[in-house]
Design an enzyme around this catalytic site. Structure first.
Site, mmCIF file in Angstrom:
data_model
loop_
_atom_site.group_PDB
_atom_site.id
_atom_site.type_symbol
_atom_site.label_atom_id
_atom_site.label_comp_id
_atom_site.label_asym_id
_atom_site.label_seq_id
_atom_site.Cartn_x
_atom_site.Cartn_y
_atom_site.Cartn_z
ATOM 1 N N GLU A 32 -7.531 4.610 12.723
ATOM 2 C CA GLU A 32 -6.590 4.011 13.675
ATOM 3 C C GLU A 32 -6.622 4.905 15.100
ATOM 4 O O GLU A 32 -5.678 4.543 15.850
ATOM 5 C CB GLU A 32 -5.703 4.224 12.618
ATOM 6 N N ASP A 84 0.595 -1.083 -0.214
ATOM 7 C CA ASP A 84 -0.104 0.272 -0.479
ATOM 8 C C ASP A 84 0.496 1.007 -0.026
ATOM 9 O O ASP A 84 1.863 1.196 0.786
ATOM 10 C CB ASP A 84 -1.377 -0.140 1.407
#
Length: 284
Positions: free
Chosen positions: A179, A88
């Site tokens: 997150e 990613d």
């Protein structure tokens, strides 16, 4: 004959020396055991490194850290060589030469990539458009993700992603990257916001989004209410070698080096092979 008090002192000193030597011997034994187990556990990685690796990428990390990261990466990939491997990227990786991004560790094919598209209510990744096109030209299976900001409006964030990401047949489902914990709202309100984003995005693209998060964050705050969503879990634990059965993707390192990318990259393993991966892509 030695004085009784002096004799006791001598005996005490002898016992102290004995236990000191005994402790050092036991400690040394367990230390050696840990090293032996580590070498055995990562034997393929050590052999690979000693036989084939160069130091051409040892710039962001120290030489020892780079070696350890490469050994860990090789060992995990070697164990999962039948599964689809991907990476990613975001603007933090800088300009990417997509024509060079074919393999990792000179042996394992890279078949997919997740690309950061948006963040929060109005942020667009500065390299999303070029990365999106570059991945397509390279014929990688591609997916786009949104970095969720807990203290910003969830519906506006969903709209930001939808306005900037056009998914095509074969692309991976959209990803919600969560997150952080909120600073100005409760966990309950956070979950309401996440549910809003997921619902709006699912309705627009006609496919259930993937949730990306760290393993601890997911277990502590999300698992109870969001277990029906596909999971992309980050866990960089040196001793973990396998995905959990309910993980669709496992991000196992943030320290990979890939040809064509100057900065370090996250690596991911899909819980299936490339044909399985193609099946979860958009159908139309």
């Amino acid at each position: 004959m030695a004085h009784p008090v002096k004799r006791r002192r001598i005996i005490k000193k002898r016992k102290s020396r004995f236990f000191g030597k005994w402790f050092k011997a036991v400690f040394s034994f367990f230390l050696i055991l840990i090293v032996v187990i580590s070498v055995f556990k990562f034997r393929d990685g050590f052999m690979y490194y000693l036989g084939f690796k160069t130091d051409k990428y040892a710039n962001e990390l120290s030489a020892d850290e780079r070696k350890l990261a490469d050994i860990r990466i090789y060992e995990v990939l070697h164990k999962h060589d039948s599964k689809a491997i991907g990476f990613d990227v975001s603007e933090y990786q800088g300009e990417i030469n997509w024509e060079q991004t074919y393999h990792i560790e000179e042996a394992f094919e890279l078949s997919y990539v997740f690309i950061r598209a948006t963040a929060g209510e109005n942020r667009i990744d500065s390299r999303f458009e070029e990365n999106w096109k570059g991945a397509k030209a390279r014929q990688l299976i591609r997916g786009a993700y949104h970095y969720y900001r807990p203290n910003e409006n969830s519906l506006v964030q969903a709209d930001n992603f939808i306005k900037n990401v056009t998914l095509q047949k074969g692309d991976l489902p959209p990803v919600l990257d969560i997150e952080k914990l909120p600073k100005t709202q409760s966990i309950v309100r956070l979950k309401v916001g996440l549910r809003n984003w997921l619902s709006v995005v699912e309705k627009h693209y006609g496919v259930k989004p993937i949730i990306y998060s760290g393993e601890s964050y997911y277990k502590d705050f999300l698992k109870e209410e969001f277990s029906e969503y596909p999971l992309w879990i980050a866990n960089y634990n040196f001793w973990r070698n396998d995905l959990e059965s309910d993980w669709q993707f496992w991000q196992f390192t943030e320290k990979a080096k890939i040809e064509g990318i100057d900065a370090m990259v996250d690596l991911n393993i899909f819980n299936g092979d490339k044909n399985d991966l193609l099946k979860i892509g958009l159908k139309k």
